[in-house]
Design an enzyme around this catalytic site. Sequence first.
Site, PDB file in Angstrom:
ATOM      1  N   HIS A 178       0.872  -1.178  -0.029  1.00 11.25           N
ATOM      2  CA  HIS A 178       0.097  -0.134   0.247  1.00 11.25           C
ATOM      3  C   HIS A 178       0.745   1.144  -0.202  1.00 11.25           C
ATOM      4  O   HIS A 178       0.296   2.290  -0.072  1.00 11.25           O
ATOM      5  CB  HIS A 178      -0.946   0.285   1.134  1.00 11.25           C
ATOM      6  N   LYS A 372      -8.142  14.565   3.077  1.00 13.04           N
ATOM      7  CA  LYS A 372      -7.296  13.330   3.220  1.00 13.04           C
ATOM      8  C   LYS A 372      -6.606  13.445   4.442  1.00 13.04           C
ATOM      9  O   LYS A 372      -6.563  14.548   4.919  1.00 13.04           O
ATOM     10  CB  LYS A 372      -6.442  13.138   1.948  1.00 13.04           C
ATOM     11  N   ARG A 373      -5.867  12.286   4.692  1.00 10.21           N
ATOM     12  CA  ARG A 373      -4.956  12.507   5.907  1.00 10.21           C
ATOM     13  C   ARG A 373      -3.940  13.619   5.687  1.00 10.21           C
ATOM     14  O   ARG A 373      -3.392  13.782   4.389  1.00 10.21           O
ATOM     15  CB  ARG A 373      -3.940  11.187   6.023  1.00 10.21           C
ATOM     16  N   LYS A 378       1.108  14.896   0.338  1.00  4.18           N
ATOM     17  CA  LYS A 378      -0.170  15.158  -0.230  1.00  4.18           C
ATOM     18  C   LYS A 378      -0.275  16.586  -0.350  1.00  4.18           C
ATOM     19  O   LYS A 378      -1.069  17.062  -1.072  1.00  4.18           O
ATOM     20  CB  LYS A 378      -1.218  14.561   0.678  1.00  4.18           C
ATOM     21  N   LYS A 481     -13.986   8.813  -5.134  1.00  5.21           N
ATOM     22  CA  LYS A 481     -15.116   9.243  -4.624  1.00  5.21           C
ATOM     23  C   LYS A 481     -15.735  10.663  -5.239  1.00  5.21           C
ATOM     24  O   LYS A 481     -16.852  10.739  -5.566  1.00  5.21           O
ATOM     25  CB  LYS A 481     -14.969   9.509  -2.980  1.00  5.21           C
TER      26      LYS A 481
HETATM   27  C1  LIG Z   1     -11.686   8.029   1.368  1.00  6.73           C
HETATM   28  C2  LIG Z   1     -11.156   8.380   2.351  1.00  6.73           C
HETATM   29  C3  LIG Z   1      -9.728   8.677   2.684  1.00  6.73           C
HETATM   30  C4  LIG Z   1      -8.900   8.359   1.708  1.00  6.73           C
HETATM   31  O1  LIG Z   1      -8.641   9.519   0.982  1.00  6.73           O
HETATM   32  P1  LIG Z   1      -7.201   9.905   0.144  1.00  6.73           P
HETATM   33  O2  LIG Z   1      -7.832  11.131  -0.627  1.00  6.73           O
HETATM   34  O3  LIG Z   1      -7.455   8.974  -0.886  1.00  6.73           O
HETATM   35  O4  LIG Z   1      -6.100   9.963   0.797  1.00  6.73           O
HETATM   36  C5  LIG Z   1      -9.174   9.018   3.945  1.00  6.73           C
HETATM   37  N1  LIG Z   1     -10.106   9.316   4.981  1.00  6.73           N
HETATM   38  C6  LIG Z   1     -11.370   9.273   4.805  1.00  6.73           C
HETATM   39  C7  LIG Z   1     -12.529   9.653   6.007  1.00  6.73           C
HETATM   40  C8  LIG Z   1     -12.045   8.559   3.568  1.00  6.73           C
HETATM   41  O5  LIG Z   1     -13.289   8.622   3.560  1.00  6.73           O
END
Ligand SMILES: *Cc1c(COP(=O)(O)O)cnc(C)c1O
Length: 650
Positions: A178, A372-373, A378, A481
């Site tokens: 991952h 995102k985190r 990022k 998403k």
């Molecule tokens: C989908 C999701 C992530 C992953 O987000 P990335 O942009 O792909 O890093 C992280 N946290 C939550 C709550 C999510 O729903």
Amino acid sequence: MPVGFGGQVLHVPDDRTGGFQVIWKPATKVVGVPYDTPVAGYRVNTVNTLRLWAARADQEFDFQLFNGGDYLRAVEAKNASEVISKVLYPNDSFEQGRELRLKQEYFFVACSIHDIVWRYSKQHKDFSRFSEKVAIQLNDTHPAVAIAELMRVLVDEHRMEWEEAWRQTVAAFGYTNHTLLPEALERWPVSLFQRLLPRHFEIVQEINRRFLREVMAFFPHSPSHVGRMSIISDGHGHEREVRMANLAVVGSHSINGVARLHTDLIKSHLLKDFCELYPERFNNKTNGVTLRRWLYECNPALSSLITETLGDDGWVTDHRRLAALEPAVDEAEFRSRVRAIKLENKLELSKLVFSLVKQRIDPHSIFDVQIKRLHEYKRQHLAALYAITLYLRAKRGENVHPRTFLFGAKAAPGYRRAKLIIKLIHSIADIINQDRRQSAVRVVFMPNYRVSLAERIIPAADLSEQISTAGMEASGTGNMKLAMNGALTIGTLDGANIEIREAVGEDNFFLFGLDADQVLARRRERYEGKSALEGHPLLAEALQLLRSGFFCPEERDIFAPLVDDLLGYDQYMVLGDFASYERVQDDVDKAYRAADEWTRKCAFNIARMGGFSSDRTIREYADEIWSVSPCVVPEPRDPALGGHSDHDPI
Ligand SMILES: *Cc1c(COP(=O)(O)O)cnc(C)c1O
């Protein structure tokens, strides 16, 4: 399930075979208690079982200590056992050498392996068909010790020959990688691993001894291959470590990345040596997200429009049907309904923002979303820097389209730089939102980012920020998403962004920045951020304001270390990508003003994102790694007739 830790390993002569019988006598034992959660399929008559484990002490407390008056110590052992399943480590990268973390990993693995072997044994007299009946997918390296545990159970407890046990083990296991970040790859100090899992350490050594013979035969004149590929590092002045990714690769018949670029980088860089030795093991499985949650459930208005347009809701379980929306994209009526739904969702989110942070935002502004985190790769600070420059331009009277920057992110507890970036976003929001010389730019940091909040933000997003340094985001799923809910992506050629752009079309995606090869080349040249300031006075001014304490008058030096690092050698290339990012953000500004054309692009995103359904991903795992085919779901039974289902998990 009883689970042991520590203790002694005895090698006793075995009269029956003439060899040795190995007996592990653990120092302590914990009991794993299963908790089953039924997972109901969507509108089908199947319920699968998610089996989770809680740790319980094998004795309530020590009566001898209790009777002697030492009440606290009497419950100490119980507490030490039960803490194993109490906390989830909140880091997104590996927590260096934490004993409790390794205990957890082994505890969950031992319970599940025991359960799998017990269930297989109920129906089979020997283990010759084990790998035909069982598939174990390692979701990252966290459960990789399962490879050693299965070998221990087969060899020590079921008295199998090593070679046959190893054949079954490798054929049963698959490993999904991952991350390419080296700091996130798990490595355990040998002293800790050996003390906690003495028999497993012996087994890892034996796996490694046999593996390195293979390496030496394959790369006969290259001792450096042996050093790099060994499951146990040789230390070189540091403590020796067990490398869990190497164990996972050696013990699995399939190794996959989670997006095409990620898999290519695994093969060409991260696991290059292993790929030369075992090329047939490597494959890609691009991630997906479930349409049931991330479209149907979270965006009911858009879902109704899709269902109405397609004639029925079959798309909810057959993602390929979304493509049939394509002709509707050319209908003005369809586009105007897509636009109205987005506006309504933005209005709803505006109310939520007000209730959470008491900030009014304009639903007609561009909702520019980065959720995102929080991590430097990022690049939330790249978007924050752009927000500062846009604010300066608005203040000078430039005609910038109203824009609301929405951030949501959690940082790992010990990641100080990530926490400073959260502080940065709050600080610029405080100054920008209350400056009456402009009203076009707003910045909001939404607290407590989590799935239930993501479900509210995603249907309301106009622009999806997917701006990681190329080559560093394995796949991303937030990108999927957002795109399937009709947000346009501004992004780098990283992770699944590349495949999303191919699917939705280049014209419906805002691409910027260095690609992965160019990032590597700049790192080799030791590129410094300060060279990006030449010919860019606005960027220089934004950094100067940050450095001078303009955004944080109460603690004026707080952002100086951040600015200094950006100007020097910055492996994340934030300033190196800034000019390109700004140019494309200006394209976004222009494109958004052409409302109907913008909505066309949104509609193409919605119609063309079906391939990123997790149904597609899971089917690929089933076909290509686990060799399992779909089973026919039995017709619903009349509950009045009673009786058990054939699929009773027990
Ligand atoms: C989908 C999701 C992530 C992953 O987000 P990335 O942009 O792909 O890093 C992280 N946290 C939550 C709550 C999510 O729903």
